[in-house]
Design a protein around this motif. Structure first.
Motif, mmCIF file in Angstrom:
data_model
loop_
_atom_site.group_PDB
_atom_site.id
_atom_site.type_symbol
_atom_site.label_atom_id
_atom_site.label_comp_id
_atom_site.label_asym_id
_atom_site.label_seq_id
_atom_site.Cartn_x
_atom_site.Cartn_y
_atom_site.Cartn_z
ATOM 1 N N ILE A 44 0.840 -1.202 0.000
ATOM 2 C CA ILE A 44 0.000 0.000 0.000
ATOM 3 C C ILE A 44 0.874 1.251 0.000
ATOM 4 C CG2 ILE A 44 -1.631 1.364 1.380
ATOM 5 C CD1 ILE A 44 -2.935 -1.273 2.237
ATOM 6 N N LYS A 45 1.946 1.218 0.766
ATOM 7 C CA LYS A 45 2.850 2.368 0.776
ATOM 8 C C LYS A 45 3.494 2.570 -0.593
ATOM 9 C CE LYS A 45 6.693 4.533 3.222
ATOM 10 N NZ LYS A 45 7.305 5.033 1.978
ATOM 11 N N CYS A 75 3.736 5.868 -5.322
ATOM 12 C CA CYS A 75 3.588 5.960 -6.774
ATOM 13 C C CYS A 75 2.535 7.011 -7.134
ATOM 14 C CB CYS A 75 3.205 4.591 -7.331
ATOM 15 S SG CYS A 75 2.843 4.558 -9.099
ATOM 16 N N MET A 76 1.434 7.031 -6.401
ATOM 17 C CA MET A 76 0.395 8.033 -6.635
ATOM 18 C C MET A 76 0.939 9.434 -6.375
ATOM 19 S SD MET A 76 -2.517 6.635 -7.638
ATOM 20 C CE MET A 76 -3.883 7.696 -7.158
ATOM 21 N N ALA A 77 1.756 9.569 -5.332
ATOM 22 C CA ALA A 77 2.303 10.877 -4.960
ATOM 23 C C ALA A 77 3.224 11.440 -6.043
ATOM 24 C CB ALA A 77 3.046 10.769 -3.635
ATOM 25 N N GLU A 78 3.831 10.531 -6.811
ATOM 26 C CA GLU A 78 4.720 10.987 -7.882
ATOM 27 C C GLU A 78 3.984 11.856 -8.895
ATOM 28 O OE1 GLU A 78 6.498 7.564 -9.651
ATOM 29 O OE2 GLU A 78 7.540 6.948 -7.808
ATOM 30 N N LYS A 79 2.677 11.636 -9.022
ATOM 31 C CA LYS A 79 1.855 12.423 -9.944
ATOM 32 C C LYS A 79 0.996 13.452 -9.214
ATOM 33 C CE LYS A 79 3.148 10.271 -13.708
ATOM 34 N NZ LYS A 79 3.900 10.957 -14.799
ATOM 35 N N TYR A 118 -0.910 12.904 -6.401
ATOM 36 C CA TYR A 118 -2.117 12.405 -5.745
ATOM 37 C C TYR A 118 -1.762 11.918 -4.343
ATOM 38 C CZ TYR A 118 -3.753 12.303 -10.590
ATOM 39 O OH TYR A 118 -4.078 12.650 -11.877
ATOM 40 N N LYS A 119 -2.278 12.588 -3.329
ATOM 41 C CA LYS A 119 -1.947 12.246 -1.952
ATOM 42 C C LYS A 119 -3.069 11.401 -1.351
ATOM 43 C CE LYS A 119 0.900 16.338 -1.125
ATOM 44 N NZ LYS A 119 1.115 17.544 -0.275
ATOM 45 N N THR A 120 -2.841 10.136 -1.222
ATOM 46 C CA THR A 120 -3.800 9.212 -0.627
ATOM 47 C C THR A 120 -3.087 7.945 -0.181
ATOM 48 O OG1 THR A 120 -5.788 7.877 -1.019
ATOM 49 C CG2 THR A 120 -4.358 8.272 -2.918
ATOM 50 N N ASP A 121 -3.600 7.354 0.890
ATOM 51 C CA ASP A 121 -3.073 6.056 1.342
ATOM 52 C C ASP A 121 -4.189 5.021 1.401
ATOM 53 O OD1 ASP A 121 -4.528 6.933 3.491
ATOM 54 O OD2 ASP A 121 -2.894 6.849 4.948
ATOM 55 N N ASP A 122 -5.271 5.294 0.675
ATOM 56 C CA ASP A 122 -6.419 4.389 0.664
ATOM 57 C C ASP A 122 -6.658 3.861 -0.744
ATOM 58 O OD1 ASP A 122 -8.786 3.024 0.899
ATOM 59 O OD2 ASP A 122 -9.902 4.664 1.812
ATOM 60 N N ARG A 144 -6.528 6.283 -13.843
ATOM 61 C CA ARG A 144 -5.511 5.616 -14.669
ATOM 62 C C ARG A 144 -4.200 5.487 -13.900
ATOM 63 N NH1 ARG A 144 -6.119 7.641 -20.896
ATOM 64 N NH2 ARG A 144 -4.516 6.037 -21.102
ATOM 65 N N GLN A 145 -3.859 6.519 -13.133
ATOM 66 C CA GLN A 145 -2.650 6.448 -12.316
ATOM 67 C C GLN A 145 -2.825 5.424 -11.196
ATOM 68 O OE1 GLN A 145 0.161 7.653 -12.986
ATOM 69 N NE2 GLN A 145 1.336 7.374 -11.091
ATOM 70 N N ASP A 146 -4.011 5.371 -10.619
ATOM 71 C CA ASP A 146 -4.340 4.395 -9.576
ATOM 72 C C ASP A 146 -4.072 2.980 -10.099
ATOM 73 O OD1 ASP A 146 -5.597 2.710 -7.720
ATOM 74 O OD2 ASP A 146 -7.394 3.935 -7.553
ATOM 75 N N ILE A 147 -4.582 2.691 -11.284
ATOM 76 C CA ILE A 147 -4.386 1.380 -11.896
ATOM 77 C C ILE A 147 -2.901 1.105 -12.151
ATOM 78 C CG2 ILE A 147 -4.730 0.063 -14.032
ATOM 79 C CD1 ILE A 147 -7.190 -0.035 -12.391
ATOM 80 N N ALA A 148 -2.215 2.083 -12.720
ATOM 81 C CA ALA A 148 -0.792 1.910 -13.029
ATOM 82 C C ALA A 148 0.013 1.646 -11.767
ATOM 83 C CB ALA A 148 -0.262 3.145 -13.756
#
Length: 312
Positions: free
Chosen positions: A218-219, A224-228, A230-234, A259-263
């Motif tokens: 999850i981290k 990976c999300m933060a790189e674009k 998007y700040k979330t840990d859920d 799309r980033q979530d999936i990637a």
């Protein structure tokens, strides 16, 4: 982590009838505090077609439909006993896999087209409309106010008096709705809680979420999300963290995030890791609760036999 949503389809209003404490798979002490071995972790993304060890002990979607139908017929027969024509509204199936969404968004094609839009192109089932009833009809359906302990089996219910009658006939405690529920799900005393298998699955999901291997995945997904930006840990329900609401789930901004979530799930192999760890926790729960689990399966088989006799 937001609350885990039970996957089981439940007949309209039936959930309110379950007032007994659910059987617990066990506490988190002793062996349960240790993380189970998991073996090889497969590379996975879509959760739609995944199967779990507990699946063989739980009703399938089609079996749940048959049980819902049987419960409705019992309720209808009970209402007819008091002179009312009534059919319990049924909740239509969404037509989606029961595991879809288990680990959040995992369908790349749907994410690219619909973002976080619920049902992703499938029209949501219409909400059932309950027939209108007179005061006497409502009394027959829901029963009178009752101060004592609710009966947890049909056997117990038939031995108790609600204190109300209609046309000289005793109104069941909880009315015809509860009579229909108890006849299908708890005809005799000592039945295993109908939610027992579901609760075991929810327990395994929760323990897996807190497992160090899943936490690390999850981290990795979150980083990976933060790189674009998007700040979330859920990973299951990130919409609120992403600033999305019902009006923007399918917006270009939501689609980009989806799309980033999936990637990121694919890069972190979040689904593969979580599924493997959750499966291990399910197996351990099954070993520790084998007797109750076998009883639950036997009772499910009996329910299905009864439902078959009520089909029509």
């Amino acid at each position: 982590m937001r609350p885990f949503a039970a996957r089981a389809t439940v007949l309209f209003l039936s959930a309110a009838l379950l007032t007994a404490c659910s059987s617990e798979p066990g506490d988190k002490g002793g062996d349960n505090a240790k993380e189970p071995a998991i073996g090889t972790i497969p590379k996975l993304l879509s959760a739609a077609d995944l199967s779990y060890p507990l699946d063989g002990y739980a009703a399938t979607a089609e079996q749940r439909r048959k049980l819902d139908h049987a419960q409705s017929r019992v309720t209808t027969a009970c209402m007819a006993r008091f002179g009312f024509t009534y059919t319990l509204p049924q909740v239509p199936s969404s037509g989606r896999s029961s595991n879809e969404g288990h680990y959040g968004l995992t369908d790349a094609a749907a994410a690219a087209r619909y973002g976080y839009t619920p049902n992703r192109g499938v029209a949501p089932p219409a909400k059932p409309i309950a027939p209108k009833l007179s005061a006497s009809g409502e009394l027959a359906l829901n029963g009178p106010d009752y101060k004592g302990a609710q009966p947890m089996s049909l056997e117990e219910s038939e031995a108790k008096d609600s204190g109300k009658t209609l046309g000289g006939k005793k109104v069941p405690i909880g009315g015809c709705i509860r009579e229909g529920y108890l006849k299908i799900y708890a005809p005799k005393k000592g039945a295993v809680d109908v939610m027992f298998v579901t609760n075991m699955g929810m327990d395994a999901f929760s323990r897996a979420h807190d497992d160090s291997r899943v936490s690390a995945a999850i981290k990795a997904w979150s980083d990976c999300m933060a790189e674009k930006g998007y700040k979330t840990d859920d990973p299951v329900s990130p919409q609120q963290d992403l600033g999305l609401d019902a009006n923007t789930y399918g917006s270009p901004r939501a689609i980009a995030a989806a799309r980033q979530d999936i990637a990121c799930k694919e890069r972190a192999n979040l689904v593969g890791i979580w599924y493997t760890v959750e499966t291990a926790y399910q197996k351990r729960n099954m070993e520790q609760n084998a007797e109750a689990l076998n009883q639950a399966k036997a009772e499910l088989d009996e329910r299905l036999k009864l439902a078959a006799t009520l089909a029509g």
